[in-house]
Scaffold this active site. Structure first.
Site, short mmCIF file in Angstrom:
data_model
loop_
_atom_site.label_atom_id
_atom_site.label_comp_id
_atom_site.label_asym_id
_atom_site.label_seq_id
_atom_site.Cartn_x
_atom_site.Cartn_y
_atom_site.Cartn_z
N ASN A 184 0.86 -1.19 0.00
CA ASN A 184 0.00 0.00 0.00
C ASN A 184 0.89 1.23 0.00
OD1 ASN A 184 -2.34 -1.59 0.20
ND2 ASN A 184 -2.08 -1.74 2.42
N HIS A 196 6.65 -1.48 3.56
CA HIS A 196 6.49 -2.91 3.91
C HIS A 196 5.67 -3.61 2.85
CE1 HIS A 196 3.33 -0.50 5.78
NE2 HIS A 196 2.52 -1.53 5.54
P1 5GP Z 1 -0.47 -0.57 5.80
O1 5GP Z 1 -1.91 -0.22 6.07
O2 5GP Z 1 0.45 0.59 6.12
O3 5GP Z 1 -0.22 -1.16 4.46
O4 5GP Z 1 -0.14 -1.76 6.80
C1 5GP Z 1 0.30 -1.57 8.11
C2 5GP Z 1 0.14 -2.90 8.79
O5 5GP Z 1 0.94 -2.90 9.95
C3 5GP Z 1 -1.29 -3.21 9.24
O6 5GP Z 1 -1.72 -4.41 8.63
C4 5GP Z 1 -1.19 -3.30 10.76
O7 5GP Z 1 -2.01 -4.33 11.30
C5 5GP Z 1 0.29 -3.60 10.96
N1 5GP Z 1 0.85 -3.08 12.22
C6 5GP Z 1 0.67 -1.85 12.74
N2 5GP Z 1 1.36 -1.72 13.88
C7 5GP Z 1 2.02 -2.90 14.06
C8 5GP Z 1 2.89 -3.38 15.08
O8 5GP Z 1 3.23 -2.70 16.05
N3 5GP Z 1 3.38 -4.65 14.93
C9 5GP Z 1 3.02 -5.45 13.87
N4 5GP Z 1 3.55 -6.67 13.85
N5 5GP Z 1 2.18 -5.02 12.91
C10 5GP Z 1 1.69 -3.77 13.00
#
Ligand code: 5GP
Ligand code: ZN
Length: 116
Positions: A89, A102
């Protein structure tokens, strides 16, 4: 820098690593959206895919590292034959919520739909 994924990379926030190599770690997503849901992180902070490719050569290298690690962890976790989904994303419209690049790896079940 106040970045939660940098803190995980630095070990300041504990998060078990499913895979690690020189440039990359893989952790479980804290809020899994499928049976298996991993996050592949570059150790070096970069906010997003858009920022990464400000340097074309670095972008190509890091993306190679991320997909290599994604494939390695998919193999390790037994997802290679059945398949898996990989998603990045980018920015507000892309639904990015953590601004440390990520790659999501989702699997362990049949994924439905492709887009929002
Ligand atoms: P994005 O929405 O930015 O593509 O994805 C961020 C992801 O990071 C989400 O799926 C969320 O659940 C995950 N996430 C957020 N904070 C943490 C954390 O502290 N540890 C882990 N393992 N995942 C996290
Ligand atoms: Zn970071």
């Amino acid at each position: 820098m106040d970045c939660i994924f940098c803190k995980i990379v630095a070990g300041q926030i504990p998060s078990p690593r499913l895979y690690e190599d020189a440039n990359t770690i893989v952790i479980r997503d804290v809020s899994p959206q499928s049976k298996h849901h991993f996050l592949v992180l570059p150790k070096k902070h970069v906010a997003s895919l858009a920022d990464l490719f400000a340097n074309e050569a670095e972008g190509r290298g890091v993306m190679g590292d991320l997909f290599s690690a994604a494939n390695a962890v998919a193999k390790q976790e037994g997802l290679l034959t059945a398949g898996f989904r990989s998603v990045i994303n980018t920015g507000a419209d892309g639904g990015q919520t953590v601004f440390h690049l990520h790659l999501h790896v989702l699997g362990g079940q049949k994924m439905k739909g492709t887009f929002a």
